[in-house]
Design an enzyme around this catalytic site. Structure first.
Site, PDB file in Angstrom:
ATOM      1  N   ASP A 125       0.829  -1.218   0.000  1.00  0.00           N
ATOM      2  CA  ASP A 125       0.000   0.000   0.000  1.00  0.00           C
ATOM      3  C   ASP A 125       0.859   1.262   0.000  1.00  0.00           C
ATOM      4  O   ASP A 125       0.378   2.321   0.381  1.00  0.00           O
ATOM      5  CB  ASP A 125      -0.898   0.074   1.252  1.00  0.00           C
ATOM      6  CG  ASP A 125      -2.126  -0.790   1.128  1.00  0.00           C
ATOM      7  OD1 ASP A 125      -2.357  -1.324   0.040  1.00  0.00           O
ATOM      8  OD2 ASP A 125      -2.829  -0.929   2.146  1.00  0.00           O
ATOM      9  N   CYS A 179     -22.586 -11.793  -1.194  1.00  0.00           N
ATOM     10  CA  CYS A 179     -21.965 -10.550  -0.721  1.00  0.00           C
ATOM     11  C   CYS A 179     -22.788  -9.334  -1.138  1.00  0.00           C
ATOM     12  O   CYS A 179     -22.961  -8.396  -0.351  1.00  0.00           O
ATOM     13  CB  CYS A 179     -20.538 -10.449  -1.272  1.00  0.00           C
ATOM     14  SG  CYS A 179     -20.412 -10.647  -3.053  1.00  0.00           S
ATOM     15  N   CYS A 184     -22.735 -16.554  -6.549  1.00  0.00           N
ATOM     16  CA  CYS A 184     -23.805 -16.714  -5.551  1.00  0.00           C
ATOM     17  C   CYS A 184     -24.392 -15.372  -5.131  1.00  0.00           C
ATOM     18  O   CYS A 184     -25.517 -15.299  -4.671  1.00  0.00           O
ATOM     19  CB  CYS A 184     -23.288 -17.475  -4.339  1.00  0.00           C
ATOM     20  SG  CYS A 184     -22.187 -16.507  -3.272  1.00  0.00           S
ATOM     21  N   CYS A 224     -19.083 -14.999   2.468  1.00  0.00           N
ATOM     22  CA  CYS A 224     -18.616 -15.624   1.220  1.00  0.00           C
ATOM     23  C   CYS A 224     -18.316 -17.110   1.428  1.00  0.00           C
ATOM     24  O   CYS A 224     -17.550 -17.463   2.336  1.00  0.00           O
ATOM     25  CB  CYS A 224     -17.369 -14.898   0.723  1.00  0.00           C
ATOM     26  SG  CYS A 224     -16.673 -15.651  -0.761  1.00  0.00           S
ATOM     27  N   CYS A 278     -19.078  -8.585   3.737  1.00  0.00           N
ATOM     28  CA  CYS A 278     -19.053  -9.234   2.426  1.00  0.00           C
ATOM     29  C   CYS A 278     -17.978 -10.320   2.341  1.00  0.00           C
ATOM     30  O   CYS A 278     -17.915 -11.059   1.350  1.00  0.00           O
ATOM     31  CB  CYS A 278     -18.891  -8.216   1.304  1.00  0.00           C
ATOM     32  SG  CYS A 278     -17.446  -7.161   1.476  1.00  0.00           S
ATOM     33  N   CYS A 334     -24.439  -6.903   1.769  1.00  0.00           N
ATOM     34  CA  CYS A 334     -23.888  -5.558   2.007  1.00  0.00           C
ATOM     35  C   CYS A 334     -24.998  -4.645   2.525  1.00  0.00           C
ATOM     36  O   CYS A 334     -26.015  -4.452   1.860  1.00  0.00           O
ATOM     37  CB  CYS A 334     -23.286  -4.988   0.721  1.00  0.00           C
ATOM     38  SG  CYS A 334     -22.699  -3.294   0.959  1.00  0.00           S
ATOM     39  N   CYS A 389     -15.400  -3.114   7.958  1.00  0.00           N
ATOM     40  CA  CYS A 389     -16.594  -3.948   7.803  1.00  0.00           C
ATOM     41  C   CYS A 389     -16.150  -5.252   7.134  1.00  0.00           C
ATOM     42  O   CYS A 389     -15.417  -5.225   6.153  1.00  0.00           O
ATOM     43  CB  CYS A 389     -17.602  -3.210   6.920  1.00  0.00           C
ATOM     44  SG  CYS A 389     -18.990  -4.228   6.361  1.00  0.00           S
TER      45      CYS A 389
HETATM   46  S1  SF4 Z   1     -17.376 -12.966  -3.617  1.00  0.00           S
HETATM   47 FE1  SF4 Z   1     -18.081 -14.759  -2.492  1.00  0.00          FE
HETATM   48  S2  SF4 Z   1     -20.132 -14.173  -1.775  1.00  0.00           S
HETATM   49 FE2  SF4 Z   1     -19.603 -12.777  -3.448  1.00  0.00          FE
HETATM   50  S3  SF4 Z   1     -20.426 -13.689  -5.316  1.00  0.00           S
HETATM   51 FE3  SF4 Z   1     -18.303 -14.368  -5.121  1.00  0.00          FE
HETATM   52  S4  SF4 Z   1     -18.452 -16.343  -4.066  1.00  0.00           S
HETATM   53 FE4  SF4 Z   1     -20.412 -15.302  -3.737  1.00  0.00          FE
HETATM   54  S1  SF4 Z   2     -17.049  -3.855   3.322  1.00  0.00           S
HETATM   55 FE1  SF4 Z   2     -19.188  -3.793   4.113  1.00  0.00          FE
HETATM   56  S2  SF4 Z   2     -20.061  -1.926   3.289  1.00  0.00           S
HETATM   57 FE2  SF4 Z   2     -18.188  -2.332   2.098  1.00  0.00          FE
HETATM   58  S3  SF4 Z   2     -18.889  -3.498   0.325  1.00  0.00           S
HETATM   59 FE3  SF4 Z   2     -18.359  -5.023   1.900  1.00  0.00          FE
HETATM   60  S4  SF4 Z   2     -20.292  -5.402   3.021  1.00  0.00           S
HETATM   61 FE4  SF4 Z   2     -20.556  -3.516   1.834  1.00  0.00          FE
END
Ligand code: SF4
Ligand code: SF4
Length: 310
Positions: free
Chosen positions: A128, A188, A185, A244, A240, A192, A237
């Site tokens: 980074d 995520c 799928c 998964c 997501c 969200c 967060c």
């Molecule tokens: S990132 Fe993971 S939760 Fe999202 S669509 Fe792909 S397999 Fe599914």
């Molecule tokens: S980190 Fe949280 S707010 Fe950001 S895209 Fe993923 S689920 Fe959504």
């Protein structure tokens, strides 16, 4: 054993890196460059001003090290065994322990010293710390694929990995790019809380993403709909990633530095509200929360205080 094999053994056994691959240093594909520019032009990078800078270097890692021939991408598992207790101010898993930049940089520097010592080649380590498209290069180097949730998914091991690179003037035989994709799928996207992800896998909308907003946005307040969605989050967060299926069997890290520090296990909204700058410095020296700052942690608490159920 050839050099690449010895390098990979050093990376795993001595530097403690969990996955590693090599790509030829070259410009990123036209499609990837255009996609990134569209994301910025649409303003979806939000408060992350740095994302709109150094576009030329972002397009070609050879600009970051004259004579670069290879990009080595490494991944390090950060998934801790420990968790915060119920009722704590929620901190993303990557930020419970020591700042990963420090942990990863030390390991990559050891790898770079090995390469230079063995071959005399120049190396540049990035974590980074340069305009480097780490996930793009991780795909090219065969380390993993980019999920719809925007994370780099290491096949069979999930997405709780931090990435770093060693750009080098040494020509190393590239690995085959990773050609896997999400199974579609869309868990995520559905999980969200703020609709920041798109089903087509476009880069997330950082104007809404709770991770970007709680960590990188330092405004004095957050919009009411964002504050209402925070649900006790004060830094980052994981939603997501946790939903998964690629993380269903994710194994914890062997790196003790990523385990929750004591101060983060007793971090409550009341503690954040009352903490002095001196206490914050003492509790979070070397933590990713230092980058968030105490003022932004407080803002993240204050803007959701009323909605916060304990
Ligand atoms: S990132 Fe993971 S939760 Fe999202 S669509 Fe792909 S397999 Fe599914
Ligand atoms: S980190 Fe949280 S707010 Fe950001 S895209 Fe993923 S689920 Fe959504």
């Amino acid at each position: 054993m050839d050099f690449k094999e010895r390098m990979k053994r050093f990376a795993a056994a001595t530097a403690g890196l969990d996955a590693l691959g090599v790509a030829a240093a070259a410009p990123v594909s036209d499609e990837a460059a255009a996609r990134y520019r569209r994301w910025v032009a649409d303003g979806r990078h939000g408060c992350m001003d740095w994302a709109a800078r150094h576009m030329e270097a972002r397009d070609d890692p050879r600009q970051l090290l004259p004579g670069a021939r290879s990009v080595i991408v490494a991944a390090l598992n950060y998934l801790p065994r420990g968790r915060q207790p119920e009722g704590a101010a929620r901190v993303a898993l990557y930020a419970l322990g020591r700042d990963y930049h420090r942990v990863m940089r030390g390991r990559l520097k050891a790898l770079a010293a090995f390469i230079t010592g063995e071959t005399g080649a120049a190396c540049r380590v990035t974590v980074d710390s340069a305009p480097m498209r780490e996930r793009y290069w991780a795909v090219q180097a065969g380390v993993g694929f980019i999920g719809v949730n925007n994370t780099l998914i290491v096949p069979g091991r999930g997405s709780f990995f931090v990435l770093g690179t060693v750009i080098t003037t040494l020509e190393i035989e590239p690995d085959a790019p990773c050609t896997m994709n999400c199974d579609g799928c869309l868990r995520c996207v559905k999980a969200c809380p703020v609709g920041a992800l798109a089903a087509d896998g476009r880069a997330a909308d950082a104007r809404r993403c709770l991770s970007a907003l709680t960590i990188e946005n330092h405004d004095t307040t957050l919009p009411p709909d964002i504050a209402a969605a925070l649900d006790g989050r004060v830094a980052g967060c994981d939603t997501c990633q946790l939903c998964c299926p690629h993380n269903a069997d994710a194994r914890p890290t062997a790196v003790a530095d990523f385990e929750p520090r004591e101060a983060v296990t007793r971090l409550t909204r009341e503690r954040i509200a009352a903490m002095t700058p001196e206490e914050f410095d003492a509790d979070f020296a070397g933590s990713p929360l230092r980058r968030v700052t105490l003022a932004t942690l407080r803002r993240n608490v204050c803007c959701q205080w009323e909605q916060w159920e304990i």
